[in-house]
Design a protein around this motif. Structure first.
Motif, PDB file in Angstrom:
ATOM      1  N   TRP A   1       0.836  -1.208   0.000  1.00  0.00           N
ATOM      2  CA  TRP A   1       0.000   0.000   0.000  1.00  0.00           C
ATOM      3  C   TRP A   1       0.867   1.254   0.000  1.00  0.00           C
ATOM      4  N   PHE A   2       1.927   1.269   0.788  1.00  0.00           N
ATOM      5  CA  PHE A   2       2.803   2.435   0.850  1.00  0.00           C
ATOM      6  C   PHE A   2       3.458   2.701  -0.501  1.00  0.00           C
ATOM      7  N   VAL A   3       3.927   1.646  -1.146  1.00  0.00           N
ATOM      8  CA  VAL A   3       4.593   1.818  -2.439  1.00  0.00           C
ATOM      9  C   VAL A   3       3.599   2.282  -3.495  1.00  0.00           C
ATOM     10  N   MET A   4       2.446   1.635  -3.558  1.00  0.00           N
ATOM     11  CA  MET A   4       1.467   1.960  -4.596  1.00  0.00           C
ATOM     12  C   MET A   4       0.881   3.358  -4.417  1.00  0.00           C
ATOM     13  N   ASN A   5       0.864   3.857  -3.194  1.00  0.00           N
ATOM     14  CA  ASN A   5       0.327   5.199  -2.932  1.00  0.00           C
ATOM     15  C   ASN A   5       1.426   6.242  -2.768  1.00  0.00           C
ATOM     16  N   ASN A   6       2.686   5.840  -3.029  1.00  0.00           N
ATOM     17  CA  ASN A   6       3.826   6.754  -2.974  1.00  0.00           C
ATOM     18  C   ASN A   6       3.915   7.486  -1.632  1.00  0.00           C
ATOM     19  N   VAL A   7       3.776   6.692  -0.553  1.00  0.00           N
ATOM     20  CA  VAL A   7       3.835   7.230   0.806  1.00  0.00           C
ATOM     21  C   VAL A   7       5.042   6.623   1.513  1.00  0.00           C
ATOM     22  N   LYS A   8       5.745   7.473   2.260  1.00  0.00           N
ATOM     23  CA  LYS A   8       6.864   6.980   3.060  1.00  0.00           C
ATOM     24  C   LYS A   8       6.496   7.011   4.537  1.00  0.00           C
ATOM     25  N   PRO A   9       6.802   5.956   5.282  1.00  0.00           N
ATOM     26  CA  PRO A   9       6.608   5.986   6.730  1.00  0.00           C
ATOM     27  C   PRO A   9       7.695   6.856   7.365  1.00  0.00           C
ATOM     28  N   PRO A  10       7.541   7.241   8.625  1.00  0.00           N
ATOM     29  CA  PRO A  10       8.556   8.094   9.269  1.00  0.00           C
ATOM     30  C   PRO A  10       9.940   7.446   9.316  1.00  0.00           C
TER      31      PRO A  10
ATOM     32  N   GLU B   1       6.512   2.335  22.973  1.00  0.00           N
ATOM     33  CA  GLU B   1       5.881   3.002  21.834  1.00  0.00           C
ATOM     34  C   GLU B   1       5.178   2.006  20.914  1.00  0.00           C
ATOM     35  N   ILE B   2       5.811   0.876  20.623  1.00  0.00           N
ATOM     36  CA  ILE B   2       5.226  -0.057  19.666  1.00  0.00           C
ATOM     37  C   ILE B   2       3.933  -0.654  20.207  1.00  0.00           C
ATOM     38  N   VAL B   3       3.876  -0.952  21.503  1.00  0.00           N
ATOM     39  CA  VAL B   3       2.653  -1.503  22.082  1.00  0.00           C
ATOM     40  C   VAL B   3       1.545  -0.464  22.061  1.00  0.00           C
ATOM     41  N   ARG B   4       1.862   0.754  22.455  1.00  0.00           N
ATOM     42  CA  ARG B   4       0.847   1.811  22.487  1.00  0.00           C
ATOM     43  C   ARG B   4       0.301   2.087  21.088  1.00  0.00           C
ATOM     44  N   MET B   5       1.191   2.190  20.106  1.00  0.00           N
ATOM     45  CA  MET B   5       0.749   2.559  18.752  1.00  0.00           C
ATOM     46  C   MET B   5      -0.036   1.432  18.093  1.00  0.00           C
ATOM     47  N   LEU B   6       0.438   0.193  18.248  1.00  0.00           N
ATOM     48  CA  LEU B   6      -0.270  -0.934  17.643  1.00  0.00           C
ATOM     49  C   LEU B   6      -1.633  -1.134  18.296  1.00  0.00           C
ATOM     50  N   THR B   7      -1.690  -0.989  19.615  1.00  0.00           N
ATOM     51  CA  THR B   7      -2.957  -1.139  20.326  1.00  0.00           C
ATOM     52  C   THR B   7      -3.946  -0.060  19.907  1.00  0.00           C
ATOM     53  N   ALA B   8      -3.464   1.167  19.768  1.00  0.00           N
ATOM     54  CA  ALA B   8      -4.343   2.262  19.332  1.00  0.00           C
ATOM     55  C   ALA B   8      -4.845   2.032  17.914  1.00  0.00           C
ATOM     56  N   ALA B   9      -3.946   1.583  17.029  1.00  0.00           N
ATOM     57  CA  ALA B   9      -4.343   1.320  15.643  1.00  0.00           C
ATOM     58  C   ALA B   9      -5.381   0.208  15.578  1.00  0.00           C
ATOM     59  N   ALA B  10      -5.174  -0.842  16.355  1.00  0.00           N
ATOM     60  CA  ALA B  10      -6.139  -1.944  16.376  1.00  0.00           C
ATOM     61  C   ALA B  10      -7.470  -1.490  16.968  1.00  0.00           C
ATOM     62  N   GLY B  11      -7.399  -0.675  18.004  1.00  0.00           N
ATOM     63  CA  GLY B  11      -8.615  -0.189  18.633  1.00  0.00           C
ATOM     64  C   GLY B  11      -9.474   0.628  17.691  1.00  0.00           C
ATOM     65  N   SER B  12      -8.834   1.352  16.781  1.00  0.00           N
ATOM     66  CA  SER B  12      -9.597   2.164  15.822  1.00  0.00           C
ATOM     67  C   SER B  12     -10.352   1.296  14.820  1.00  0.00           C
ATOM     68  N   LYS B  13      -9.944   0.017  14.692  1.00  0.00           N
ATOM     69  CA  LYS B  13     -10.588  -0.879  13.724  1.00  0.00           C
ATOM     70  C   LYS B  13     -11.582  -1.837  14.375  1.00  0.00           C
ATOM     71  N   ILE B  14     -11.254  -2.326  15.578  1.00  0.00           N
ATOM     72  CA  ILE B  14     -12.092  -3.377  16.161  1.00  0.00           C
ATOM     73  C   ILE B  14     -12.702  -2.997  17.505  1.00  0.00           C
ATOM     74  N   GLY B  15     -12.405  -1.792  17.997  1.00  0.00           N
ATOM     75  CA  GLY B  15     -12.934  -1.398  19.298  1.00  0.00           C
ATOM     76  C   GLY B  15     -11.996  -1.786  20.413  1.00  0.00           C
TER      77      GLY B  15
ATOM     78  N   MET C   1       2.726   1.573  11.053  1.00  0.00           N
ATOM     79  CA  MET C   1       3.885   2.024  10.268  1.00  0.00           C
ATOM     80  C   MET C   1       3.815   3.529  10.026  1.00  0.00           C
ATOM     81  N   MET C   2       2.616   4.037   9.776  1.00  0.00           N
ATOM     82  CA  MET C   2       2.437   5.459   9.465  1.00  0.00           C
ATOM     83  C   MET C   2       2.810   6.354  10.647  1.00  0.00           C
ATOM     84  N   GLY C   3       2.596   5.848  11.874  1.00  0.00           N
ATOM     85  CA  GLY C   3       2.818   6.698  13.041  1.00  0.00           C
ATOM     86  C   GLY C   3       4.078   6.410  13.813  1.00  0.00           C
ATOM     87  N   PHE C   4       4.638   5.197  13.675  1.00  0.00           N
ATOM     88  CA  PHE C   4       5.777   4.826  14.507  1.00  0.00           C
ATOM     89  C   PHE C   4       7.005   5.659  14.161  1.00  0.00           C
ATOM     90  N   GLY C   5       7.624   6.222  15.196  1.00  0.00           N
ATOM     91  CA  GLY C   5       8.840   7.008  15.003  1.00  0.00           C
ATOM     92  C   GLY C   5       8.596   8.442  14.594  1.00  0.00           C
TER      93      GLY C   5
END
Length: 389
Positions: free
Chosen positions: A126-135, A312-326, A383-387
Motif C-alpha cells: 500500500w505504501f509503495v502503490m500510494n507513494n507514501v513513506k513511513p517516518p 511506543e510499539i505496544v501503544r501505537m499498535l494497540t491504538a491502531a487496532a482499537g480504531s478498527k475493532i474497538g 507504520m504510518m505513526g511509529f517514530g
C-alpha cells in the motif's frame, strides 16, 4: 489513518502463500521454505524494494526487505513472520488448496502464520502503490524454522541492521500479546544394571528408577511450580512428554529416558532453570545410592517475554487496532514465539496477527479473510505513526 486496504488483494496474496508447501523439514513430509522465500523476494522486486536473501540452511533462506522511511538514518521498525508450517498429517481438507468458504480461507499455514505474512506484505505494498513513506525505515523479515529451532529469527539478529521495535506475526485475533512463556526441553536418563529377567535381583531396573523420577516431578516439583505465577501468562509448568526404555521382554532394562517440557514465565532464566533441574536430580539421586540420573543438555531452549505496555510499539499498535475493532486486550499467552529472541536482544516486541491460536495446527486450519485485511490496515496505520516526532 490510511485508506482501507483491498480485501481482494489480501485474499490473493494469502492464497498464493498457502498454495506453496513449506512444512518444516523436521516434520513428516517436510518441504524447505525455499519456494515461499522466492515468492516474497519476487514480491519485493516487483515493488522496487531492496531485499536480501540469507541462506540460513541449504534451501532454507530468510528474506529481509526494506521500505525506505522519511528519516533514513533512524532505527527501523521490523515486521517479522515465519514461513514454515507444521505437518499436514491427518488433515481433513486439501492442505494447500487455499479454498474459501463463508469468508474463511482453509489450508495449512493459513492461520499460523501466512495470514500475518500476507497482511505485512500488503501493508508494505500500500505504501509503495500510494507513494507514501513511513517516518522510519520498515523492514519485513520472512523467516524460516520458527516451528522447531528458531533459526530464522536468530539469523535476523546476526545482520548489521538495528531495529527500534518489532511486530511479530502470529494469530492473536488482532489483540496485542505483550508476554509469553519460554521453554526448556531436555532428556533425563536413568542408568541401571542389566540382568536376566529370571534373576531381577542381580540387576538394577532403570525403568523402575525412572518411575521414581516421574513421581518426584509430578508430586514434588510440580507442587512447587504452582506457586510460580505471572499475571499475564499464568504458572510455570513441567510435563513428561515422551518415555523410552528397555531392549527385550526378558532383560532387566539398563537405561530409560524421558523427555520433559518445562515452560518458563517472565522473570525466570531458561538456562538457570536447566541448571536447577540438574541440581534437583543430583539431590534426588543422593537419596538412592543405586540410582544414577543424568540430565542431558537442552535440545530446545527459549525465553519468556514481557514487553512494557508503555513502550511506543505496544501503544501505537494497540491504538491502531482499537480504531478498527474497538476494545483491544493486552494479553499474555502460554506458547512461545520469535518475539522472545528479539526482545532478549533489546528490541521491544509485540506479537500480533489475524486468526486464532485455536485454529493453528488443526486438521482443518482456517482464517477469516476480513481479519487478515484488518490486520494489514492496522499494521499500515502503525507504520504510518511509529517514530514520528
Amino acid at each position: 489513518m490510511i485508506a482501507r486496504i483491498d480485501e481482494e488483494r489480501v485474499r490473493q496474496v494469502l492464497q498464493d502463500l498457502v498454495r506453496i508447501p513449506s512444512v518444516n523439514p523436521n516434520f513428516e513430509g517436510g518441504v524447505p521454505e525455499r519456494d515461499v522465500a522466492a515468492y516474497v523476494e519476487a514480491f519485493f522486486a516487483r515493488l522496487g524494494l531492496s531485499a536480501e536473501r540469507r541462506e540460513v540452511r541449504p534451501n532454507r533462506p530468510n528474506v529481509i526487505g526494506m521500505l525506505p522511511g522519511m528519516n533514513p538514518d533512524a532505527l527501523g521498525l521490523l515486521l517479522e513472520a515465519h514461513m514454515d508450517t507444521v505437518q499436514v498429517t491427518n488433515m481433513t481438507i486439501e492442505p494447500f488448496g487455499a479454498n474459501i468458504e463463508d469468508g474463511k480461507l482453509y489450508g495449512r499455514g493459513a492461520c499460523d502464520t501466512k495470514a500475518s505474512l500476507a497482511a505485512m506484505l500488503t501493508a508494505l505494498e500500500w505504501f509503495v502503490m500510494n507513494n507514501v513513506k513511513p517516518p522510519v525505515p520498515v523492514f519485513l523479515a520472512a523467516t524460516v524454522d520458527e516451528e522447531v529451532n528458531y533459526l530464522g529469527v536468530l539469523d535476523v539478529l546476526q545482520t548489521e541492521r538495528r531495529f527500534a521495535a518489532a511486530i511479530v506475526g502470529e494469530p492473536t485475533e488482532l489483540h496485542t500479546v505483550v508476554a509469553h512463556k519460554g521453554v526448556v526441553r531436555c532428556e533425563i536418563e536413568t542408568i541401571g544394571v542389566s540382568a536376566h529377567s529370571s534373576k531381577p535381583e542381580e540387576g538394577l531396573n532403570a525403568i523402575s528408577g525412572m518411575l521414581k523420577v516421574i513421581h518426584h516431578i509430578d508430586n514434588v516439583m510440580n507442587d512447587r511450580l504452582r506457586a510460580i505465577t505471572h499475571p499475564l501468562v499464568g504458572q510455570a509448568t513441567l510435563c513428561v512428554t515422551e518415555i523410552a526404555g528397555g531392549v527385550a521382554p526378558n532383560t532387566i532394562p539398563e537405561r530409560c529416558r524421558i523427555k520433559i517440557d518445562r515452560r518458563t514465565i517472565p522473570g525466570e532464566d531458561s538456562e538457570q532453570v536447566w541448571c536447577d533441574l540438574q541440581t534437583e536430580m543430583a539431590q534426588f539421586e543422593a537419596f538412592d545410592e543405586k540410582l544414577k540420573v543424568i540430565v542431558h543438555p537442552p535440545f530446545v531452549i527459549d525465553y519468556a517475554m514481557h514487553t512494557s505496555p508503555d513502550s511506543e510499539i505496544v501503544r501505537m499498535l494497540t491504538a491502531a487496532a482499537g480504531s478498527k475493532i474497538g476494545t483491544v486486550r493486552m494479553l499474555g499467552v502460554p506458547y512461545g514465539t520469535d518475539a522472545s529472541k528479539l526482545a532478549r536482544a533489546g528490541i521491544p516486541s509485540v506479537v500480533f496477527g489475524p486468526g486464532s491460536i485455536n485454529q493453528a495446527h488443526t486438521k482443518d486450519e482456517w482464517v477469516e479473510l476480513k481479519q487478515v485485511a484488518l490486520a494489514a490496515e492496522i499494521i499500515a496505520d502503525t507504520m504510518m505513526g511509529f517514530g514520528k516526532r
